[in-house]
Design an enzyme around this catalytic site. Structure first.
Site, short mmCIF file in Angstrom:
data_model
loop_
_atom_site.label_atom_id
_atom_site.label_comp_id
_atom_site.label_asym_id
_atom_site.label_seq_id
_atom_site.Cartn_x
_atom_site.Cartn_y
_atom_site.Cartn_z
N HIS A 141 -6.10 14.31 -0.77
CA HIS A 141 -6.78 14.53 0.50
C HIS A 141 -7.97 15.47 0.42
CE1 HIS A 141 -2.79 13.02 1.76
NE2 HIS A 141 -3.52 12.39 2.64
N CYS A 174 -5.71 19.60 -2.58
CA CYS A 174 -4.86 18.45 -2.86
C CYS A 174 -5.73 17.34 -3.45
CB CYS A 174 -4.19 17.98 -1.57
SG CYS A 174 -3.64 16.27 -1.65
N HIS A 185 -2.90 0.23 5.48
CA HIS A 185 -1.54 -0.23 5.75
C HIS A 185 -1.51 -1.76 5.83
CE1 HIS A 185 -1.90 3.72 8.02
NE2 HIS A 185 -1.06 4.01 7.04
N LYS A 220 -15.32 6.93 1.36
CA LYS A 220 -13.88 7.10 1.44
C LYS A 220 -13.47 7.19 2.92
CE LYS A 220 -10.05 9.74 -0.17
NZ LYS A 220 -9.40 10.70 -0.98
N CYS A 278 0.46 14.63 2.22
CA CYS A 278 1.16 13.64 1.37
C CYS A 278 2.61 14.02 1.16
CB CYS A 278 0.42 13.29 0.09
SG CYS A 278 -0.47 14.54 -0.78
N CYS A 328 1.48 19.83 -0.22
CA CYS A 328 0.51 19.21 0.69
C CYS A 328 1.30 18.47 1.77
CB CYS A 328 -0.41 18.23 -0.04
SG CYS A 328 -1.41 17.25 1.12
N HIS A 355 -4.02 1.53 9.95
CA HIS A 355 -5.40 1.16 9.65
C HIS A 355 -5.41 0.13 8.53
CE1 HIS A 355 -5.21 3.61 6.00
NE2 HIS A 355 -4.81 4.66 6.72
N LYS A 388 -9.57 11.05 7.89
CA LYS A 388 -9.48 11.61 9.24
C LYS A 388 -10.73 12.40 9.59
CE LYS A 388 -5.18 11.86 11.41
NZ LYS A 388 -3.83 12.29 11.27
N1 MSP Z 1 5.38 7.16 3.92
C1 MSP Z 1 4.76 7.06 2.65
C2 MSP Z 1 5.35 5.94 1.84
C3 MSP Z 1 6.83 6.01 1.62
S1 MSP Z 1 7.42 4.64 0.75
C4 MSP Z 1 8.97 5.00 0.35
C5 MSP Z 1 3.27 6.85 2.82
N2 MSP Z 1 2.85 6.35 3.98
S2 MSP Z 1 1.35 6.15 4.40
O1 MSP Z 1 1.42 5.62 5.74
O2 MSP Z 1 0.61 7.34 4.26
O3 MSP Z 1 0.63 5.18 3.43
C6 MSP Z 1 1.09 3.93 3.14
C7 MSP Z 1 0.21 3.12 2.24
O4 MSP Z 1 -1.11 2.98 2.74
C8 MSP Z 1 0.10 3.65 0.83
O5 MSP Z 1 0.51 2.63 -0.06
C9 MSP Z 1 -1.37 3.93 0.67
O6 MSP Z 1 -1.81 3.66 -0.63
C10 MSP Z 1 -1.98 2.96 1.64
N3 MSP Z 1 -3.32 3.35 1.97
C11 MSP Z 1 -3.74 4.41 2.70
N4 MSP Z 1 -5.10 4.42 2.71
C12 MSP Z 1 -5.58 3.38 1.99
C13 MSP Z 1 -6.85 2.86 1.71
N5 MSP Z 1 -7.95 3.43 2.11
N6 MSP Z 1 -6.91 1.69 1.00
C14 MSP Z 1 -5.77 1.03 0.61
N7 MSP Z 1 -4.57 1.49 0.86
C15 MSP Z 1 -4.44 2.73 1.44
O7 MSP Z 1 2.53 7.09 1.90
#
Ligand code: MSP
Length: 509
Positions: free
Chosen positions: A146, A143, A21, A295, A129, A126, A18, A298
């Site tokens: 979340h 958590c 990422h 925010k 995370c 959790c 999304h 899911k």
């Molecule tokens: N797998 C771990 C990271 C391991 S790194 C050694 C992880 N993955 S994740 O897919 O859940 O999230 C990856 C990134 O997406 C994180 O940096 C997180 O901050 C970012 N984001 C998830 N939701 C977000 C927003 N709503 N806004 C901006 N970034 C967000 O964590």
């Protein structure tokens, strides 16, 4: 030649990508392109985090094996990156053998340092995370990331002596102000570490989807120990051929979101210190996006789908918006109104009009031909000063991941060019043959400013920069290195022919 190594988090593949990422990966892409433009030897790594309890559960819920789910979703990340023009150099998957070998090496090293012991873990976890929490860290019993209930776990576990590194880590953070950015995050981590580090449970026994502990395969390694190691496994750490590791480590930037800062600024440096590996230069934590003020989550099912935005508004406006709208490091809100406003005002109006106006006038008055002027008026001097200052400020901003600042100064330069046209009035000059030289000078100056703007914009919007370049008629490409040589005022050859092309960015109604 300087090396530059930038990483994104590796993303969980329990679900599809999304906007969150897309944001981190885009920032890394722009930074990597900027450094390539400077002429640096760049390595840009991204990838997917495929082990752990969350993956195990998600696969079970979908009735597939974890690796089937990982294969499918890892590909969906790659697909999005290709749609978004993300030019990574390597994509690591934690299920690859090259990664597993490096993780075993890290484990063996921390064990050799006397930092691993067996015990029993009893506490809170959790799964979303993949993180342990203490009662104190919870918010209303949930958590803190979340806002969902956590699990109580009790199991036999190996521990890593994080506590042993507390003082060294405090000193390191104090001595290296650039290690954690932005500053507010650094202070937050510093006080967290000072408040005391507890040893970390680094193995699990109640599921199998992970990398086995080398000397006790009944345990799988904690997914964060596994995942963090990606930053060096991709470089060949622990392998016979570790040329890339020698060349690129320590990383210049680990770009991450604020929710995973502790993992990167506490667990990771402690593991590296124990393993005798230098620490990354900067861990930069950006903020979170909300969707029209709410925010994303899911439960609300309101994640912004990058494909939807790109299909409706175009890729490069999306890239521009994400990095222009919100200072990197702060939280920000995504809204279609704000996006449309940026497209119409910054892209279509300020930049697009400047280009089409200039190309239009050049075509009409000089058959497109640009002639470098012999003399400079005071307004010209002022414009050139603005450009030179902009280049310097953009470079400083990019050195600290202040993308919005870089774009702000570039757009101030574009506005200065629009004002310059209003003041010098080439349309009036064109009516008087005696003013031919002055008209040439004005047109050349604006085209030259546009050339420099295209170079500065190219890491953000490579396609638009290329289209600007084509209309200007400049030789080569905007992204050709090195920046220092070609960004100097006067680089546009006299005699260049400018041609009007299609609108750079169509207006959104
Ligand atoms: N797998 C771990 C990271 C391991 S790194 C050694 C992880 N993955 S994740 O897919 O859940 O999230 C990856 C990134 O997406 C994180 O940096 C997180 O901050 C970012 N984001 C998830 N939701 C977000 C927003 N709503 N806004 C901006 N970034 C967000 O964590």
């Amino acid at each position: 030649m300087e090396t530059f190594y930038v990483t994104t988090p590796i993303y969980y593949v329990n679900d599809v990508p999304h906007i969150g990422h897309a944001y981190t990966t885009l920032a890394a892409d722009v930074l990597a392109r900027w450094h390539k433009l400077k002429g640096d030897d760049v390595y840009f790594l991204t990838g997917t985090d495929e082990h752990g309890q969350k993956m195990d559960q998600a696969a079970a819920e979908k009735g597939v094996t974890p690796i089937e789910l990982a294969d499918k979703n890892s590909q969906s990340f790659k697909d999005l990156w290709s749609r978004m023009g993300i030019a990574y150099d390597d994509f690591i998957r934690t299920t690859e053998p090259r990664h597993q070998a490096a993780v075993a090496e890290i484990y063996n090293r921390i064990k050799k340092s006397g930092d691993v012991y067996k015990g029993e873990y009893e506490g809170l976890y959790c799964v979303r995370c993949e993180t342990y929490y203490t009662e104190l860290q919870l918010e209303n019993g949930n958590c803190p990331v979340h806002q969902m209930p956590v699990d109580k776990v009790k199991e036999s576990s190996y521990f890593f002596r994080t506590s042993k590194y507390q003082d060294r880590l405090v000193k390191y953070i104090e001595d290296h102000p650039e290690f954690i950015m932005p500053e507010s995050r650094r202070n937050e981590i510093l006080s967290f570490v000072k408040s005391g580090l507890e040893d970390l449970s680094i193995s699990r026994t109640n599921f199998q989807w992970g990398i086995p502990v080398p000397d006790d395969p009944a345990h799988v390694l904690y997914v964060w120990v596994d995942a963090l190691t990606n930053y060096i496994s991709a470089l060949g750490f622990g392998h016979e051929n570790d040329e890339k590791f020698k060349r690129f480590w320590p990383a210049d930037f680990h770009l991450i979101g604020k929710d995973i800062l502790r993992h990167h600024a506490v667990i990771w440096p402690c593991l590296l210190m124990s393993a005798g590996v230098p620490l990354p230069k900067t861990v930069f934590a950006h903020g979170w996006w909300t969707n029209e003020g709410r925010k994303m989550g899911k439960s609300l099912n309101n994640f912004i789908d990058p494909y939807e935005v790109i299909n409706k508004f175009g890729l490069e406006p999306f890239r521009y918006f994400l990095l222009r709208e919100v200072p990197f490091g702060l939280d920000g809100d995504f809204s279609y109104d704000a996006l449309k406003h940026r497209i119409n005002s910054d892209l279509a109006n300020d930049l697009g009009n400047l280009l089409s106006r200039t190309a239009g006038m050049a075509g009409k008055y000089t058959a497109g031909k640009l002639t470098a002027p012999a003399a400079r008026d005071s307004v010209d001097q002022e414009l050139i000063k603005t450009v030179e200052r902009t280049v310097k400020e953009a470079e400083l901003a990019m050195a600290e991941c202040a993308f919005h600042k870089a774009l702000t100064v570039i757009w101030a330069m574009i506005s200065a060019a629009n004002k310059y046209i209003d003041v010098t009035r080439p349309f009036t000059l064109a009516k008087d043959p005696a003013q031919k030289d002055r008209l040439d000078a004005v047109l050349y100056n604006v085209a030259e400013l546009l050339r420099i703007a295209a170079i500065l914009i190219s890491p953000f919007m490579p396609d638009a920069a290329g289209r600007m370049w084509e209309q200007i008629g400049a030789p080569g490409a905007p992204s050709d290195p090195p920046l220092s040589g070609k960004i100097k005022w006067g680089g546009l050859p006299s005699g260049t022919v400018m041609t009007k092309g299609a609108a750079l960015f169509p207006r959104i109604e």
